[in-house]
Design a protein around this motif. Structure first.
Motif, PDB file in Angstrom:
ATOM      1  N   UNK A 191      30.015-134.146 -11.782  1.00 26.40           N
ATOM      2  CA  UNK A 191      28.562-134.002 -11.781  1.00 26.40           C
ATOM      3  C   UNK A 191      28.155-132.568 -11.450  1.00 26.40           C
ATOM      4  N   UNK A 192      26.961-132.234 -11.905  1.00 29.95           N
ATOM      5  CA  UNK A 192      26.387-130.919 -11.613  1.00 29.95           C
ATOM      6  C   UNK A 192      24.904-131.113 -11.296  1.00 29.95           C
ATOM      7  N   UNK A 193      24.332-130.218 -10.506  1.00 27.86           N
ATOM      8  CA  UNK A 193      22.918-130.365 -10.195  1.00 27.86           C
ATOM      9  C   UNK A 193      22.409-129.325  -9.228  1.00 27.86           C
ATOM     10  N   UNK A 194      21.142-129.470  -8.865  1.00 28.94           N
ATOM     11  CA  UNK A 194      20.516-128.576  -7.893  1.00 28.94           C
ATOM     12  C   UNK A 194      20.396-129.232  -6.528  1.00 28.94           C
ATOM     13  N   UNK A 195      20.343-130.571  -6.504  1.00 28.47           N
ATOM     14  CA  UNK A 195      20.226-131.287  -5.226  1.00 28.47           C
ATOM     15  C   UNK A 195      21.563-131.820  -4.736  1.00 28.47           C
ATOM     16  N   UNK A 196      22.573-131.800  -5.588  1.00 31.86           N
ATOM     17  CA  UNK A 196      23.891-132.307  -5.222  1.00 31.86           C
ATOM     18  C   UNK A 196      24.815-132.250  -6.421  1.00 31.86           C
ATOM     19  N   UNK A 197      25.982-132.863  -6.297  1.00 30.89           N
ATOM     20  CA  UNK A 197      26.941-132.880  -7.394  1.00 30.89           C
ATOM     21  C   UNK A 197      28.189-132.083  -7.081  1.00 30.89           C
ATOM     22  N   UNK A 198      29.198-132.244  -7.919  1.00 37.20           N
ATOM     23  CA  UNK A 198      30.454-131.509  -7.729  1.00 37.20           C
ATOM     24  C   UNK A 198      30.249-130.004  -7.890  1.00 37.20           C
ATOM     25  N   UNK A 199      29.310-129.628  -8.750  1.00 38.82           N
ATOM     26  CA  UNK A 199      28.936-128.219  -8.920  1.00 38.82           C
ATOM     27  C   UNK A 199      27.437-128.113  -8.670  1.00 38.82           C
TER      28      UNK A 199
ATOM     29  N   UNK B  52      19.076-123.201 -15.721  1.00 36.40           N
ATOM     30  CA  UNK B  52      20.105-123.246 -14.672  1.00 36.40           C
ATOM     31  C   UNK B  52      20.936-124.515 -14.843  1.00 36.40           C
ATOM     32  N   UNK B  53      20.256-125.631 -15.121  1.00 38.87           N
ATOM     33  CA  UNK B  53      20.991-126.877 -15.418  1.00 38.87           C
ATOM     34  C   UNK B  53      21.899-126.685 -16.628  1.00 38.87           C
ATOM     35  N   UNK B  54      21.358-126.099 -17.694  1.00 42.97           N
ATOM     36  CA  UNK B  54      22.169-125.874 -18.896  1.00 42.97           C
ATOM     37  C   UNK B  54      23.391-125.036 -18.583  1.00 42.97           C
ATOM     38  N   UNK B  55      23.193-123.967 -17.823  1.00 36.79           N
ATOM     39  CA  UNK B  55      24.289-123.066 -17.497  1.00 36.79           C
ATOM     40  C   UNK B  55      25.326-123.744 -16.600  1.00 36.79           C
ATOM     41  N   UNK B  56      24.843-124.535 -15.632  1.00 35.13           N
ATOM     42  CA  UNK B  56      25.768-125.273 -14.758  1.00 35.13           C
ATOM     43  C   UNK B  56      26.686-126.184 -15.569  1.00 35.13           C
ATOM     44  N   UNK B  57      26.112-126.869 -16.544  1.00 39.47           N
ATOM     45  CA  UNK B  57      26.920-127.790 -17.351  1.00 39.47           C
ATOM     46  C   UNK B  57      27.976-127.025 -18.153  1.00 39.47           C
ATOM     47  N   UNK B  58      27.598-125.858 -18.675  1.00 35.09           N
ATOM     48  CA  UNK B  58      28.547-125.045 -19.438  1.00 35.09           C
ATOM     49  C   UNK B  58      29.664-124.521 -18.540  1.00 35.09           C
ATOM     50  N   UNK B  59      29.293-124.048 -17.350  1.00 30.71           N
ATOM     51  CA  UNK B  59      30.303-123.567 -16.389  1.00 30.71           C
ATOM     52  C   UNK B  59      31.280-124.682 -16.055  1.00 30.71           C
ATOM     53  N   UNK B  60      30.759-125.888 -15.847  1.00 29.40           N
ATOM     54  CA  UNK B  60      31.616-127.036 -15.532  1.00 29.40           C
ATOM     55  C   UNK B  60      32.619-127.286 -16.647  1.00 29.40           C
TER      56      UNK B  60
ATOM     57  N   UNK C 266      39.282-122.024 -17.853  1.00 29.23           N
ATOM     58  CA  UNK C 266      38.812-120.657 -17.612  1.00 29.23           C
ATOM     59  C   UNK C 266      38.604-120.440 -16.113  1.00 29.23           C
ATOM     60  N   UNK C 267      38.840-119.223 -15.658  1.00 26.59           N
ATOM     61  CA  UNK C 267      38.651-118.907 -14.240  1.00 26.59           C
ATOM     62  C   UNK C 267      37.190-118.574 -13.982  1.00 26.59           C
ATOM     63  N   UNK C 268      36.759-118.760 -12.745  1.00 27.04           N
ATOM     64  CA  UNK C 268      35.368-118.450 -12.409  1.00 27.04           C
ATOM     65  C   UNK C 268      35.084-116.961 -12.572  1.00 27.04           C
ATOM     66  N   UNK C 269      36.090-116.120 -12.371  1.00 29.36           N
ATOM     67  CA  UNK C 269      35.916-114.673 -12.563  1.00 29.36           C
ATOM     68  C   UNK C 269      35.584-114.364 -14.017  1.00 29.36           C
ATOM     69  N   UNK C 270      36.325-114.979 -14.934  1.00 25.90           N
ATOM     70  CA  UNK C 270      36.059-114.783 -16.358  1.00 25.90           C
ATOM     71  C   UNK C 270      34.698-115.355 -16.742  1.00 25.90           C
ATOM     72  N   UNK C 271      34.384-116.520 -16.201  1.00 30.14           N
ATOM     73  CA  UNK C 271      33.130-117.191 -16.543  1.00 30.14           C
ATOM     74  C   UNK C 271      31.934-116.353 -16.103  1.00 30.14           C
TER      75      UNK C 271
END
Length: 463
Positions: free
Chosen positions: A232-240, A275-283, A290-295
């Protein structure tokens, strides 16, 4: 790889199998003779009529087609990773951005969705977000033949619905859910039915497949199925989770937190919804290895797809074209514009004909409440009287901060004429689209091109 099975009699060649499908408005059985004349070697149909070629009579010709495609071609599809993205808003932005990012890293990736069929660049436009199953197989096999490792696909609720079965036979490595807000209730009737239609995507995950789900959406539990790997991803909670969000007219910053990881992310995208869209893509990128540095490096250079927050500068003013066509999407983009804090906000928009009438006054009230002045115009009238659409839009509206100009070009011109200094004009609903659908006509029209043409006229006049 040329498919030897066809559902369009006009495309039949010597030796092809022609499958007669019963559609909403057209019955393929009416075109069997034409298919035979064009060289069909076999006809598959639901009622026999003593045809002059081999004939297979089945109970459900659509199911025959699906089974045939699975049996003959899924061995090729299985060699690519298929990522399906569903939800009311954000599908196109997420899918297109992910397609572009993967191609930029040297990973050949195809995209199928609202913007068309792309492999790096556009190959063709599409009439539906999710094409019919036969066309989908054609695109997938083309992607396989040219060496694609990934296919990113927008998956619509209509495409998933049992009446259409456009993605039957496909399995997905990753399925993503963006959000669910009121839309398409003319088709699904209730929000529960709408949610269940989208849920079907998450039953199509391969064993061990990953479900990426918006933690903050009230319908999230529909998509957190027991047998999937749920993230899960989000602004109020989630894994990301994104926090400490800062926004300007040129970009956003936020803190990404996940299982002890704390990273500062910068992007040119603006708006909480992005921000939601970007969070989902990062996930998804993290799941792909991919590494977080590359992302972090990748997302700094992101640009919105055509017709999504597509901005044209006009002096100190901004003219923004966006596809927003639901109440939720319109509210989010207007909330974002208020954070940018212009002197005035003007909006040009309309509602689609022959679609959900209940959302029309809801959308209009949101625009009226959050803008200085709105110009109501046509969207795609289809077969409905544009005046009836407008009457529905303004029903019960107490505010008077609007005018009606049914000619969309003139409505855009009027919006531009209102701009003075540090104002914003939003032109909503059509985004990237290149035609207005009116009855049986496809009238060439593109919002951004109309804006640029009018600005050029203003420049010539002023010179």
């Amino acid at each position: 790889m040329k498919l030897k099975i066809k559902t369009d009699s006009r495309k039949v060649e010597d030796g092809d199998i022609f499958v007669a499908l019963k559609g909403y408005t057209v019955d393929g059985h009416d075109f069997i003779q034409k298919a035979i004349e064009n060289g069909a070697g076999t006809v598959v149909c639901e009622r026999d009529n003593d045809y002059t070629v081999d004939t297979v009579v089945v109970e459900d010709s659509k199911q025959y087609l699906i089974d045939y495609l699975k049996q003959h071609y899924n061995q090729y599809l299985s060699k690519m990773k298929i990522i399906g993205i569903t939800g009311t808003n954000g599908k196109t932005t997420c899918a297109n951005l992910l397609h572009n990012l993967l191609n930029q890293t040297g990973v050949k990736t195809a995209y199928i969705g609202t913007l068309g069929f792309y492999i790096g660049k556009k190959i063709q436009s599409l009439p539906n977000t999710t094409p019919d199953v036969l066309e989908l197989y054609e695109f997938m096999l083309h992607a396989y033949e040219v060496g694609c490792e990934y296919v990113i696909m927008e998956v619509s609720s209509q495409g998933l619905d049992d009446r259409n079965r456009r993605v039957e036979g496909f399995t997905f490595d990753i399925a993503m859910f963006t959000n669910l807000t009121q839309d398409h209730l003319d088709f699904h009737k209730t929000m529960g039915n709408y949610a269940l239609a989208k849920q079907k995507l998450f039953y199509k995950l391969k064993p061990g497949g990953v479900a990426v789900v918006n933690y903050d959406d009230q319908y999230r539990d529909y998509y957190l199925l027991e047998n999937n790997k749920n993230i899960t991803y989000g602004l109020t909670g989630g894994d990301y989770q994104a926090s400490d969000i800062q926004m300007t007219s040129t970009g956003s910053k936020f803190t990404l937190r996940s299982n002890g990881m704390v990273e500062k992310i910068e992007t040119s995208l603006i708006g909480e919804y992005n921000i939601y869209n970007l969070l989902s893509i990062i996930t998804i990128l993290l799941e792909l290895g991919y590494t977080i540095t590359d992302i972090k490096k990748m997302v700094r250079k992101l640009k919105m797809p055509d017709g999504r927050m597509d901005t044209v500068a006009y002096g100190s003013n901004s003219i923004i074209v966006d596809y927003a066509h639901t109440a939720d999407a319109i509210k989010k983009i207007l909330d974002t514009m208020h954070q940018v804090n212009p002197k005035h906000i003007y909006v040009v928009f309309g509602c689609t004909g022959d679609r959900d009438r209940l959302k029309r006054p809801i959308m209009t009230k949101i625009v009226s409440d959050l803008t200085d002045h709105m110009i109501i115009t046509i969207d795609d009238p289809h077969y409905e009287d544009p005046k009836q659409v407008v009457d529905d839009m303004i029903e019960g509206l107490e505010q008077t901060n609007y005018e009606v100009i049914l000619d969309r070009a003139k409505a855009i011109h009027r919006g531009i004429d209102l701009l003075k200094d540090e104002d914003i004009l939003l032109v909503l609903g059509k985004g990237h689209e290149e035609v207005i659908l009116f009855r049986d006509q496809r009238i060439p029209f593109n919002d951004k091109q109309e804006i640029l043409k009018y600005l050029e006229q203003i420049k010539i006049h002023n010179d």
